[in-house]
Design an enzyme around this catalytic site. Structure first.
Site, PDB file in Angstrom:
ATOM      1  CG  HIS A 269     -10.179 -23.084   2.723  1.00 21.56           C
ATOM      2  ND1 HIS A 269      -9.760 -24.357   2.463  1.00 21.56           N
ATOM      3  CD2 HIS A 269     -11.047 -23.162   3.755  1.00 21.56           C
ATOM      4  CE1 HIS A 269     -10.361 -25.176   3.314  1.00 21.56           C
ATOM      5  NE2 HIS A 269     -11.144 -24.484   4.102  1.00 21.56           N
ATOM      6  CG  ASP A 327     -15.887 -19.178   9.021  1.00 21.37           C
ATOM      7  OD1 ASP A 327     -16.991 -19.680   9.254  1.00 21.37           O
ATOM      8  OD2 ASP A 327     -14.811 -19.716   9.297  1.00 21.37           O
TER       9      ASP A 327
HETATM   10  N1  CMC Z   1      -5.454 -12.006   4.303  1.00 22.42           N
HETATM   11  C1  CMC Z   1      -4.259 -11.626   3.809  1.00 22.42           C
HETATM   12  N2  CMC Z   1      -3.319 -12.488   3.395  1.00 22.42           N
HETATM   13  C2  CMC Z   1      -3.579 -13.788   3.495  1.00 22.42           C
HETATM   14  C3  CMC Z   1      -4.799 -14.276   4.002  1.00 22.42           C
HETATM   15  C4  CMC Z   1      -5.763 -13.338   4.412  1.00 22.42           C
HETATM   16  N3  CMC Z   1      -6.934 -13.738   4.907  1.00 22.42           N
HETATM   17  N4  CMC Z   1      -4.808 -15.622   3.994  1.00 22.42           N
HETATM   18  C5  CMC Z   1      -3.616 -15.990   3.505  1.00 22.42           C
HETATM   19  N5  CMC Z   1      -2.879 -14.878   3.194  1.00 22.42           N
HETATM   20  C6  CMC Z   1      -1.529 -14.871   2.593  1.00 22.42           C
HETATM   21  C7  CMC Z   1      -0.457 -15.224   3.600  1.00 22.42           C
HETATM   22  O1  CMC Z   1       0.074 -14.076   4.222  1.00 22.42           O
HETATM   23  C8  CMC Z   1       0.546 -15.956   2.758  1.00 22.42           C
HETATM   24  O2  CMC Z   1       1.319 -15.006   2.080  1.00 22.42           O
HETATM   25  P1  CMC Z   1       2.876 -15.349   1.755  1.00 22.42           P
HETATM   26  O3  CMC Z   1       2.869 -16.560   0.874  1.00 22.42           O
HETATM   27  O4  CMC Z   1       3.384 -14.099   1.063  1.00 22.42           O
HETATM   28  O5  CMC Z   1       3.540 -15.597   3.079  1.00 22.42           O
HETATM   29  C9  CMC Z   1      -0.289 -16.675   1.703  1.00 22.42           C
HETATM   30  O6  CMC Z   1      -1.514 -15.902   1.608  1.00 22.42           O
HETATM   31  C10 CMC Z   1      -0.652 -18.112   2.061  1.00 22.42           C
HETATM   32  O7  CMC Z   1      -1.172 -18.113   3.390  1.00 22.42           O
HETATM   33  P2  CMC Z   1      -0.878 -19.248   4.455  1.00 22.42           P
HETATM   34  O8  CMC Z   1      -1.140 -18.698   5.810  1.00 22.42           O
HETATM   35  O9  CMC Z   1       0.465 -19.859   4.180  1.00 22.42           O
HETATM   36  O10 CMC Z   1      -2.015 -20.282   4.035  1.00 22.42           O
HETATM   37  P3  CMC Z   1      -2.612 -21.425   4.946  1.00 22.42           P
HETATM   38  O11 CMC Z   1      -3.153 -22.430   4.017  1.00 22.42           O
HETATM   39  O12 CMC Z   1      -1.621 -21.853   5.960  1.00 22.42           O
HETATM   40  O13 CMC Z   1      -3.797 -20.675   5.749  1.00 22.42           O
HETATM   41  C11 CMC Z   1      -5.915 -19.815   6.358  1.00 22.42           C
HETATM   42  C12 CMC Z   1      -5.144 -20.763   5.417  1.00 22.42           C
HETATM   43  C13 CMC Z   1      -7.404 -20.044   6.183  1.00 22.42           C
HETATM   44  C14 CMC Z   1      -5.521 -20.117   7.819  1.00 22.42           C
HETATM   45  C15 CMC Z   1      -5.544 -18.353   6.003  1.00 22.42           C
HETATM   46  O14 CMC Z   1      -5.944 -18.070   4.689  1.00 22.42           O
HETATM   47  C16 CMC Z   1      -6.160 -17.340   6.982  1.00 22.42           C
HETATM   48  O15 CMC Z   1      -5.563 -17.061   8.026  1.00 22.42           O
HETATM   49  N6  CMC Z   1      -7.364 -16.767   6.644  1.00 22.42           N
HETATM   50  C17 CMC Z   1      -8.058 -15.862   7.552  1.00 22.42           C
HETATM   51  C18 CMC Z   1      -8.805 -16.671   8.611  1.00 22.42           C
HETATM   52  C19 CMC Z   1     -10.009 -17.405   8.062  1.00 22.42           C
HETATM   53  O16 CMC Z   1     -10.829 -16.831   7.345  1.00 22.42           O
HETATM   54  N7  CMC Z   1     -10.143 -18.690   8.433  1.00 22.42           N
HETATM   55  C20 CMC Z   1     -11.312 -19.518   8.083  1.00 22.42           C
HETATM   56  C21 CMC Z   1     -10.954 -20.624   7.165  1.00 22.42           C
HETATM   57  S1  CMC Z   1     -12.393 -21.460   6.475  1.00 22.42           S
HETATM   58  C22 CMC Z   1     -13.317 -22.064   7.801  1.00 22.42           C
HETATM   59  C23 CMC Z   1     -12.550 -22.884   8.760  1.00 22.42           C
HETATM   60  O17 CMC Z   1     -11.621 -23.604   8.433  1.00 22.42           O
HETATM   61  O18 CMC Z   1     -12.919 -22.867   9.930  1.00 22.42           O
END
Ligand code: CMC
Length: 389
Positions: A269, A327
């Site tokens: 998140h 989720d």
């Molecule tokens: N699985 C594996 N690695 C992950 C994941 C994951 N679910 N989420 C983040 N990472 C890694 C990512 O690869 C990155 O690594 P690095 O720093 O080495 O490049 C690091 O963690 C930070 O990730 P980010 O994408 O820069 O973080 P963000 O804040 O931009 O993204 C997120 C947040 C929720 C989009 C992301 O964690 C994600 O894609 N999660 C899976 C989808 C999900 O469950 N979304 C629902 C969110 S809660 C409900 C809602 O908002 O609707």
């Protein structure tokens, strides 16, 4: 040029002032109008939470009755809008139908509406909150080829939604109270979440003075993506694909592999870096619902619990502070309630509508409100002349 702050993904930019929802991501705190989500989820129903988000205070019993009655006045759709569904392919994704039908509400409520008038804004809020369950259930009925079930105002908000989803002209449907309570909790937990992507979309669209029904449709479009509300559907599909506890490690390794775009759905998140309080409540609801329905041996729930355990002990997930989000468990609960996977994100949209409307209203009422207009860092070709002909 260094004229503007470059902040891709708005990681450190506050887009607005808001008095609605507070999140402390390090501590796992979520408050609606100051009240902890844990208290609201256990002691209130969704209608009370809607009232709270919109008005700032919890209702007394007279205020609640009045609120519920007004919502009920608006549950029907215009018959022309009911016909609108027929323009979609039956196999269209329900979120595509939702984007279209909610957007089309703007065609019915536009000429006579003045968004500068608080009464008109309130009426739009009631219409949206009341009509979203009807639209969501109709999107489902259309998809499976059953006749639409019109709202039944003797039922409560959540029971009415379940009724419109599951009743048929051939068969009565009496919602089981455990199922209704679990659905109500799903709605409460998804009701608002400060300036997330879809809420920011609604605010940005609304900042130009656009029609609120069209703005909410924009929010639905944004919510659809798998990184946002689409994660519940993606998470359940992922669990199905993993299929067996013996294959969890393979998927964990894929999630850790930088060359593999796969991410563990329902994990991570932007704001919560300790735990997502909604995930804890949803896990609890999941246990309750599966026990009550005699589904405690549910294959996917066991798989989810094991996946969570393995990920939480893994250095990659620990170091990146990746925890299950709301989720991760909401899909399993919805599946137990009989909601098909393709409808999960539509249920999220129905729940989030109150948050979108409250945030839109707060923005329009703010005397400092301006059109949202981000700048950019231009990286294209500098000025040049066209070749001489
Ligand atoms: N699985 C594996 N690695 C992950 C994941 C994951 N679910 N989420 C983040 N990472 C890694 C990512 O690869 C990155 O690594 P690095 O720093 O080495 O490049 C690091 O963690 C930070 O990730 P980010 O994408 O820069 O973080 P963000 O804040 O931009 O993204 C997120 C947040 C929720 C989009 C992301 O964690 C994600 O894609 N999660 C899976 C989808 C999900 O469950 N979304 C629902 C969110 S809660 C409900 C809602 O908002 O609707």
């Amino acid at each position: 040029s260094g004229l503007f702050t470059y902040d891709p993904g708005f990681v450190s930019t506050a887009s607005s002032k808001s008095a609605i929802t507070f999140i402390d991501g390090d501590e796992g705190v979520l408050l609606y109008r100051g009240y902890p989500i844990e208290q609201l989820a256990t002691r209130c129903d969704f209608m009370e939470v809607c009232y709270l988000l919109l008005n700032g205070e919890l209702p007394d019993s007279t205020q609640k009755n009045q609120f519920v009655t007004t919502v009920k006045n608006h549950t029907m759709l215009h018959e022309q809008l009911v016909k609108f569904f027929g323009g979609f392919r039956r196999d269209a994704h329900p979120m595509a139908v939702m984007v279209g039908v909610v957007g089309a509400l703007s065609a019915f409520y536009h000429e006579a509406m003045d968004i500068a008038d608080a009464i008109h804004r309130e009426e739009s809020a009631f219409r949206l909150i009341a009509k979203l369950p009807t639209i969501t259930a109709m999107a489902y009925k259309y998809n499976i080829g059953q006749p639409f079930i019109y709202p039944h105002n003797d039922l409560g908000y959540t029971e009415n939604f379940l009724y419109m989803m599951f009743a048929t002209p051939a068969e009565k449907y009496v919602p089981n109270p455990i199922i209704a309570r679990a659905m109500d909790r799903i709605l409460i937990l998804h009701a608002d979440h400060e300036q997330n992507a879809s809420t920011s979309t609604v605010r940005l669209a609304g900042s130009s003075g656009a029609n609120p029904f069209a703005c909410i449709s924009a929010g639905i479009a944004c919510l659809w993506g798998p990184a946002h509300g689409g994660a519940n559907e993606a998470c359940l599909n992922m669990l199905e694909e993993i299929g067996d506890i013996s294959r969890i490690n393979e998927y964990i390794n894929r999630a850790k592999d930088k060359n593999d775009p796969f991410r563990l759905m329902g994990f991570g998140h932007r704001v919560y870096k300790n735990f997502d309080p909604r995930a804890n409540l949803m896990r609890e609801t999941c246990h309750e619902v599966l026990n009550e329905l005699g589904l405690h041996n549910d294959r996917l729930f066991k798989l989810a619990l094991e996946l969570e355990k393995i990920a939480l002990e893994d250095d990659y997930f620990i170091s990146k502070k990746l925890y299950p989000n709301v989720d991760f468990y909401s899909g399993i609960v919805q599946r137990a309630l009989g909601i098909p996977t393709s409808m999960f994100t539509s249920v999220f949209a129905m729940a989030r509508t109150v948050g979108w409307v409250a945030q839109w209203n707060e923005m329009i009422s703010d005397p400092e409100q301006k059109i949202g207009r981000p700048r950019q860092l231009y990286i294209g070709t500098p000025r040049r002349d066209m070749p001489k002909s």
